[in-house]
Design a protein around this motif. Sequence first.
Motif, short mmCIF file in Angstrom:
data_model
loop_
_atom_site.label_atom_id
_atom_site.label_comp_id
_atom_site.label_asym_id
_atom_site.label_seq_id
_atom_site.Cartn_x
_atom_site.Cartn_y
_atom_site.Cartn_z
N SER A 178 36.32 14.75 98.17
CA SER A 178 35.33 15.80 97.95
C SER A 178 35.78 16.74 96.84
CB SER A 178 35.10 16.59 99.25
OG SER A 178 34.53 15.76 100.24
N VAL A 204 24.11 12.11 91.08
CA VAL A 204 23.58 12.86 92.22
C VAL A 204 23.40 11.95 93.42
CG1 VAL A 204 21.54 14.07 93.07
CG2 VAL A 204 22.50 14.67 90.85
N LEU A 205 22.86 10.75 93.19
CA LEU A 205 22.67 9.81 94.30
C LEU A 205 24.00 9.45 94.94
CD1 LEU A 205 19.95 7.39 92.83
CD2 LEU A 205 19.66 9.14 94.61
N THR A 225 26.76 11.24 94.95
CA THR A 225 27.30 12.41 95.63
C THR A 225 26.57 12.67 96.95
OG1 THR A 225 27.81 13.37 93.46
CG2 THR A 225 27.88 14.84 95.36
N VAL A 226 25.26 12.53 96.93
CA VAL A 226 24.49 12.70 98.17
C VAL A 226 24.88 11.63 99.19
CG1 VAL A 226 22.16 12.59 99.16
CG2 VAL A 226 22.57 13.87 97.06
N TRP A 279 27.76 10.17 99.47
CA TRP A 279 29.06 10.54 100.00
C TRP A 279 28.92 11.65 101.05
CZ3 TRP A 279 33.77 9.57 101.20
CH2 TRP A 279 34.72 10.58 101.33
N ALA A 280 28.08 12.65 100.76
CA ALA A 280 27.89 13.74 101.72
C ALA A 280 27.29 13.23 103.03
CB ALA A 280 26.99 14.82 101.10
N LEU A 281 26.32 12.33 102.94
CA LEU A 281 25.71 11.77 104.15
C LEU A 281 26.72 10.95 104.94
CD1 LEU A 281 22.21 10.67 102.77
CD2 LEU A 281 22.74 12.67 104.21
N ARG A 320 29.02 13.35 106.70
CA ARG A 320 28.32 13.98 107.82
C ARG A 320 28.22 13.02 109.01
NH1 ARG A 320 23.13 14.20 109.79
NH2 ARG A 320 22.50 16.18 110.76
#
Length: 567
Positions: free
Chosen positions: A378, A423-424, A426-427, A429-431, A434
């Motif tokens: 991150s 962006v895709l 990174t999103v 990775w965040a999902l 989570r």
Amino acid sequence: MRPFLVTELQAGKLPRWGLLLLCLLYIVPGFVGRDPWRYGDAAGFGVALTMARGDASDWLLPNIAGEPVYDEGPLPFWVGAALARLLPFISEHTAARSAAAAGIALLFVVFWYAVYSLSKRPGLMPSDPFGASATRVDFGRAIADSALLVLMATLGVIARVHETTGQAAQLTIGAFFLFGAATALYRPTRGGLIAGAAIGATVMTRGLLPAFALTACAAALPLVSRDYRLVAARWLATTLLAGTLIGLAWPLALLGAGQPGTEHLAGWLAWNRAQLTGPTLDSAQDIARTLPWYFWPAWPMAFWALYRWRGRIGEPAVALPLTNLATGAVVALVLTEAPDDLLLRLALPLAMLAAAGLPTLARSVVSLLDWFAVMTYSVISFVVWAYWIAFVTGFPPRMAFSARRIAPGFEPDWIVIDIVLGVLATVGWALLVRWRVSRQPPMLWRAVVLSSSGLVVAWFLLMTLWLPVFNVRNTYRDVSRQAASALGDRYDCVATERLGRAQRASLQYFGDFRFGAPDRSCGWRIVQDEGPLARTQASVEPGWRLVWEGSRPHDDDERLRLYQRLR
């Protein structure tokens, strides 16, 4: 060894679409949209380029525009050159990159099946008289998935396998050897043929000593494992016979190629002998400094596996990677090579060992690995985005100044696609973070899914957002074309002095340089100066005049100078 149980839920299947997507995101970035980069990548491409544009002698005697290359076998470059010949509508570099990408895909497939063949055997799977454990197929698949994730998560491997070099190809060949050794437990003759072919291919790729390491591994397996002793006769006979016949094919072809082939064989043998001098103190220190991060996170889990399985080292799932690791490390001690070349070969057995230890990892250790991966990747992703935004917008100024020092004067254009892809990623990775934090999935692969995904996301961001910058920094495209423009079309040949392989290959590819033979007198000469000499004014010898000089952006330690003979 303390008993353990792997339930059907713990051996749950990693979604195939997720694994395939992760492999795709690992393989494709780093190959698409970039030039041959300096050092090994451009030099390796130069061998394939010369083959694609040359005749039969170029395919037999690896060279870069006439300069012999003794420390590379021809095998890995045959694939890229053949693809360039078969598909003339694509560039030679696209063909070489496609061959290298296919090699990584083949590496993943063969490595997965090698681990799967070993893991579904009764020896690795814990005994369960009550029938509460997972099936052998599910257990083997879970271990194989985990081993592949560990391999993808290994830090030092990702950049090296994305190069068009023999070292990267050797990793795929090493996977074939492991697959052959695993297959031999069921079909000794077939497994021996595969492993022997891998040994012979190693001779035609990285020379005699790495092939000797694989041969020593094959011979040592029956001494370490009872299962291999049961098939030792057919296994060893087939492996040694196939390895010898295939390994001798190229040297014998050189002997039959007349004086050029004999001279090339002598140079290749001399290079092999030179490797026996052993590592220097500096290279040993480099390896010691590199080891901890290069094999992260494979090495802690591999050591844990050896500790937990210390009483059952003879199990093939432990004996094969351990023996392969030991023989490779011993041979590495007598080699004189760069640390990365030595370490790359050991990534496969370490990943196999690490996967064997996953079923016995404590939940607290798994959580520690997860949080380390979350925090590390991150932060890396944030830093990549922050410096890229500063590079593009100029704010904040201090970060922008640091970022633009990489490629002074470069202005990025058409960055919308890069932004969308970044962006895709990174999103995604965040999902994933989570999902992993909010749930505690019991599956075996949970311990490494964040490490592998985080590394892939970081690599993807670097190879999308920063690729144009790295390309300018590492390519010789502009330098080669400037030199070619100064050279013109009407010239006989260009002699070289201190010219590196990467520079020679780039000048041939981007500038269409016609290099002269060593014994030929040419009207032009190109010289490569490095270090303090590159920062000084050119000294022109009598009878020559300096026509052009140039270097890559922000590289004061290297300069190319083109001279013309006065008439």
